[in-house]
Design an enzyme around this catalytic site. Structure first.
Site, short mmCIF file in Angstrom:
data_model
loop_
_atom_site.label_atom_id
_atom_site.label_comp_id
_atom_site.label_asym_id
_atom_site.label_seq_id
_atom_site.Cartn_x
_atom_site.Cartn_y
_atom_site.Cartn_z
CG HIS A 125 0.82 5.29 4.12
ND1 HIS A 125 -0.11 5.18 5.14
CD2 HIS A 125 1.58 4.17 4.21
CE1 HIS A 125 0.10 4.07 5.82
NE2 HIS A 125 1.12 3.42 5.28
CG HIS B 264 -0.27 -0.21 2.52
ND1 HIS B 264 0.10 -1.45 2.98
CD2 HIS B 264 0.13 0.66 3.46
CE1 HIS B 264 0.68 -1.33 4.15
NE2 HIS B 264 0.72 -0.05 4.47
#
Ligand code: AMP
Ligand code: ZN
Length: 138
Positions: free
Chosen positions: A102, A100
């Site tokens: 951010h 992922h």
């Protein structure tokens, strides 16, 4: 789907998320524990634990949507800046083992950030590292 992977469950719709964007290969949603309002996470739909596992095409698909997501976050939050951060491994602060990225809106004096203790290389060390990295990358 990664066994018991919370982000795979979001992809599958098994648990809810505040999704703001999706395409064939990626999804972006609000981080449930935001460092600032509008903190987003961008993930690939497919489960890969770390950036080193990610096929280059999928990495490219993620990178392709970042400018749009960043612009949207800045426009909606009115933040003055934005950090893009991607953690790999516990030592780097990774908690969820599904790749992922951010997107973290920033403001002057918001108290966020991390220690950027810039060091320096001993004589010859930068040359050695450059040589070794080139060898691995060639
Ligand atoms: P990292 O430390 O880079 O692995 O970051 C994991 C991030 O996932 C943290 O910022 C969490 O707040 C966020 N997170 C964990 N579970 C959820 C969830 N169900 N929905 C949205 N964000 C989540
Ligand atoms: Zn997963």
């Amino acid at each position: 789907m990664g066994a018991d992977c919370i982000f795979c469950k979001i992809v599958a719709g098994v648990i809810p998320a505040a999704k703001v964007f999706e395409d064939k290969q990626t999804i972006a949603f609000l981080d449930i524990g935001p460092l600032a309002e509008g903190h987003l996470l961008l993930i690939p739909r497919a489960h890969y634990a770390q950036i080193t596992d990610l096929p280059a095409e999928l990495s490219a698909a993620m990178a392709a949507v970042l400018p749009r997501l960043a612009s949207a976050v800045l426009a909606v939050t009115g933040a003055a800046g934005l950090n893009i951060l991607q953690n790999n491994g516990r030592a780097a602060g990774q908690v969820v083992d599904h790749v992922h990225v951010h997107l973290i809106p920033r403001r002057e004096g918001d108290g966020l950030g991390f220690r950027w203790n810039a060091g320096s290389y001993a004589v010859g060390r930068a040359d050695e590292l450059t040589r070794r990295l080139r060898a691995v990358l060639s």
